[in-house]
Scaffold this motif. Sequence first.
Motif, PDB file in Angstrom:
ATOM      1  N   ALA A 328       0.829  -1.203   0.000  1.00 18.30           N
ATOM      2  CA  ALA A 328       0.000   0.000   0.000  1.00 18.30           C
ATOM      3  C   ALA A 328       0.868   1.259   0.000  1.00 18.30           C
ATOM      4  CB  ALA A 328      -0.923   0.000   1.215  1.00 18.30           C
ATOM      5  N   VAL A 329       1.995   1.219   0.716  1.00 12.64           N
ATOM      6  CA  VAL A 329       2.924   2.350   0.707  1.00 12.64           C
ATOM      7  C   VAL A 329       3.446   2.593  -0.702  1.00 12.64           C
ATOM      8  CG1 VAL A 329       5.186   3.164   1.494  1.00 12.64           C
ATOM      9  CG2 VAL A 329       3.614   2.100   3.116  1.00 12.64           C
ATOM     10  N   LEU A 330       3.852   1.516  -1.380  1.00 11.21           N
ATOM     11  CA  LEU A 330       4.357   1.651  -2.746  1.00 11.21           C
ATOM     12  C   LEU A 330       3.285   2.190  -3.690  1.00 11.21           C
ATOM     13  CD1 LEU A 330       6.462  -1.627  -3.148  1.00 11.21           C
ATOM     14  CD2 LEU A 330       7.224   0.646  -2.450  1.00 11.21           C
ATOM     15  N   ALA A 331       2.024   1.870  -3.423  1.00 13.60           N
ATOM     16  CA  ALA A 331       0.930   2.366  -4.256  1.00 13.60           C
ATOM     17  C   ALA A 331       0.694   3.858  -4.043  1.00 13.60           C
ATOM     18  CB  ALA A 331      -0.352   1.589  -3.951  1.00 13.60           C
ATOM     19  N   VAL A 332       1.022   4.359  -2.862  1.00 11.95           N
ATOM     20  CA  VAL A 332       0.825   5.780  -2.548  1.00 11.95           C
ATOM     21  C   VAL A 332       1.965   6.636  -3.097  1.00 11.95           C
ATOM     22  CG1 VAL A 332       0.710   7.461  -0.647  1.00 11.95           C
ATOM     23  CG2 VAL A 332      -0.583   5.329  -0.501  1.00 11.95           C
ATOM     24  N   VAL A 333       3.174   6.067  -3.177  1.00  7.14           N
ATOM     25  CA  VAL A 333       4.362   6.832  -3.569  1.00  7.14           C
ATOM     26  C   VAL A 333       4.191   7.632  -4.862  1.00  7.14           C
ATOM     27  CG1 VAL A 333       6.762   6.597  -4.347  1.00  7.14           C
ATOM     28  CG2 VAL A 333       6.008   5.440  -2.275  1.00  7.14           C
ATOM     29  N   PRO A 334       3.590   7.081  -5.936  1.00  8.17           N
ATOM     30  CA  PRO A 334       3.461   7.861  -7.180  1.00  8.17           C
ATOM     31  C   PRO A 334       2.644   9.138  -7.038  1.00  8.17           C
ATOM     32  CG  PRO A 334       3.096   5.524  -7.607  1.00  8.17           C
ATOM     33  CD  PRO A 334       3.129   5.684  -6.131  1.00  8.17           C
ATOM     34  N   PHE A 335       1.822   9.222  -5.997  1.00  8.18           N
ATOM     35  CA  PHE A 335       0.986  10.410  -5.805  1.00  8.18           C
ATOM     36  C   PHE A 335       1.719  11.524  -5.050  1.00  8.18           C
ATOM     37  CE2 PHE A 335      -1.955   6.905  -6.386  1.00  8.18           C
ATOM     38  CZ  PHE A 335      -2.881   7.434  -7.268  1.00  8.18           C
ATOM     39  N   LEU A 336       2.928  11.227  -4.569  1.00  9.46           N
ATOM     40  CA  LEU A 336       3.694  12.223  -3.821  1.00  9.46           C
ATOM     41  C   LEU A 336       4.532  13.058  -4.779  1.00  9.46           C
ATOM     42  CD1 LEU A 336       4.745  10.084  -0.736  1.00  9.46           C
ATOM     43  CD2 LEU A 336       3.064  11.923  -0.810  1.00  9.46           C
ATOM     44  N   GLY A 337       3.860  13.844  -5.577  1.00  6.58           N
ATOM     45  CA  GLY A 337       4.535  14.747  -6.507  1.00  6.58           C
ATOM     46  C   GLY A 337       4.324  16.190  -6.077  1.00  6.58           C
ATOM     47  N   GLY A 338       5.338  17.012  -6.253  1.00  6.17           N
ATOM     48  CA  GLY A 338       5.226  18.406  -5.848  1.00  6.17           C
ATOM     49  C   GLY A 338       5.636  18.600  -4.413  1.00  6.17           C
ATOM     50  N   SER A 339       4.940  19.476  -3.705  1.00  6.30           N
ATOM     51  CA  SER A 339       5.311  19.802  -2.334  1.00  6.30           C
ATOM     52  C   SER A 339       4.135  20.466  -1.636  1.00  6.30           C
ATOM     53  CB  SER A 339       6.513  20.745  -2.325  1.00  6.30           C
ATOM     54  OG  SER A 339       6.738  21.278  -1.042  1.00  6.30           O
ATOM     55  N   ALA A 340       3.928  20.121  -0.386  1.00  2.00           N
ATOM     56  CA  ALA A 340       2.874  20.780   0.393  1.00  2.00           C
ATOM     57  C   ALA A 340       3.208  22.251   0.601  1.00  2.00           C
ATOM     58  CB  ALA A 340       2.715  20.075   1.744  1.00  2.00           C
ATOM     59  N   ARG A 341       4.486  22.551   0.721  1.00  6.49           N
ATOM     60  CA  ARG A 341       4.888  23.950   0.891  1.00  6.49           C
ATOM     61  C   ARG A 341       4.459  24.781  -0.322  1.00  6.49           C
ATOM     62  NH1 ARG A 341       8.948  25.346   4.661  1.00  6.49           N
ATOM     63  NH2 ARG A 341       9.786  23.593   5.862  1.00  6.49           N
ATOM     64  N   THR A 342       4.677  24.230  -1.515  1.00  6.49           N
ATOM     65  CA  THR A 342       4.303  24.938  -2.733  1.00  6.49           C
ATOM     66  C   THR A 342       2.790  25.128  -2.814  1.00  6.49           C
ATOM     67  OG1 THR A 342       6.214  24.012  -3.888  1.00  6.49           O
ATOM     68  CG2 THR A 342       4.450  24.918  -5.247  1.00  6.49           C
ATOM     69  N   GLU A 343       2.047  24.087  -2.516  1.00  9.21           N
ATOM     70  CA  GLU A 343       0.593  24.175  -2.566  1.00  9.21           C
ATOM     71  C   GLU A 343       0.053  25.204  -1.579  1.00  9.21           C
ATOM     72  OE1 GLU A 343      -1.707  20.547  -2.620  1.00  9.21           O
ATOM     73  OE2 GLU A 343       0.113  19.410  -3.049  1.00  9.21           O
ATOM     74  N   ALA A 344       0.672  25.261  -0.408  1.00 11.10           N
ATOM     75  CA  ALA A 344       0.189  26.169   0.635  1.00 11.10           C
ATOM     76  C   ALA A 344       0.766  27.570   0.508  1.00 11.10           C
ATOM     77  CB  ALA A 344       0.521  25.602   2.012  1.00 11.10           C
TER      78      ALA A 344
END
Length: 391
Positions: A328-344
């Motif tokens: 499940a961790v490996l399935a989530v990894v592809p969605f970790l693109g960008g940065s929360a800092r940038t979004e916020a």
Amino acid sequence: MSFAHLAATAAYATPPLFRILTKAGYFVGLSAAIGATVTYATAVRPALRTPETEPGDADALRRRMSACLAWSGVVLLVAGYFQLAARLARAGKGMPFGDALAPGRIWTFLRAPAGKGAWVAQGTIYIVQNVVLVLAAAALIALFVPQVRRHLDAVALTALPLSLAVSLIGAIPAVAPKDVDHALDPVFGQLHIIGGTVWVGGLALLAILAVPARGRFGENAGALWADLWRRFSLVALICVGAVLTSGLWMSWKHVGAISQLWTTTYGFFLLIKLLLVLAMVVAGGVNQFWLMPRIAQARRADDRSSLLHLTLRHFPKVVWAEVVLGAAVLAVVPFLGGSARTEAGSAPAVSSGSIFAAGAVLVLTLAASLYVTARTSDALARRAAPAPAAV
């Protein structure tokens, strides 16, 4: 706040399906190759060499180990090719993933000249990486041949550094780092990847090896598997330390405040990943503080029936739960693109002496906690052991 609302309001781009599948698949391939070879070298091989191991059990484990390593080579080779095609599909203006699978297009992509300011062409790095990947996969796949299986040690120990090099070479930057932070990013990134792939891949390997236990191992196999679980538990502790240490750096780089874990899409997926990893740690804690002491007690009491049940039926159930969580961790990894800092809209992370000092304190605290965990598990095992009979 709902996920739909987050996606609508945050500057987050959902990765295309091919990117999700190829990136997750690539990490599955690395987990299969790196996890299997490292686990063989650190746990399986030493356990096979102990005097208590019955020849029949050793032969059964070697056969199963050879098959697992051979299939891990197949998975690595296929995953590596799809990952390379995905890089092409995302390069420049991009192209359909189906078109990017063509070998001719991939070769043209790899031969592209170096960009401005680059010390080497990115394609050159990819060529070297994939040549090493093919060598690692070929060495492992060769174990399908019965004659090659006689040299399991040599093949596995050759494939181990090659498998590690696949990940390490891919992290080499084509452009010189601008500062210390940019130089440390790939270091911590590789620590995170290798620690995670050894952890997840090793768990999956041992869980698979234990599946046919009833039909392949004898009544005395409990001692062999007790040694296997004990050795891998130490490897897993080291991996947990590597994953958490590197995770601290990466989280600080990409998350500017705790609230960003639920107010940004990147943070949302990171929070899911953190909870999954925490669940894996808890499951590992069950092994360390409950199962391992019981296994030690059965081993010292020479209770072969209980030892076989604990090591080959009970212990693998917990390990399979960890494997599912790891997948499940490996399935989530592809969605970790960008940065929360940038979004916020937060300021980018900039290191300083105080940041490194705080990080050092956290790392030392983590190291101390893992050491205490190992010592406590050993103490529980000794306490559980029955006193020797009087003579």
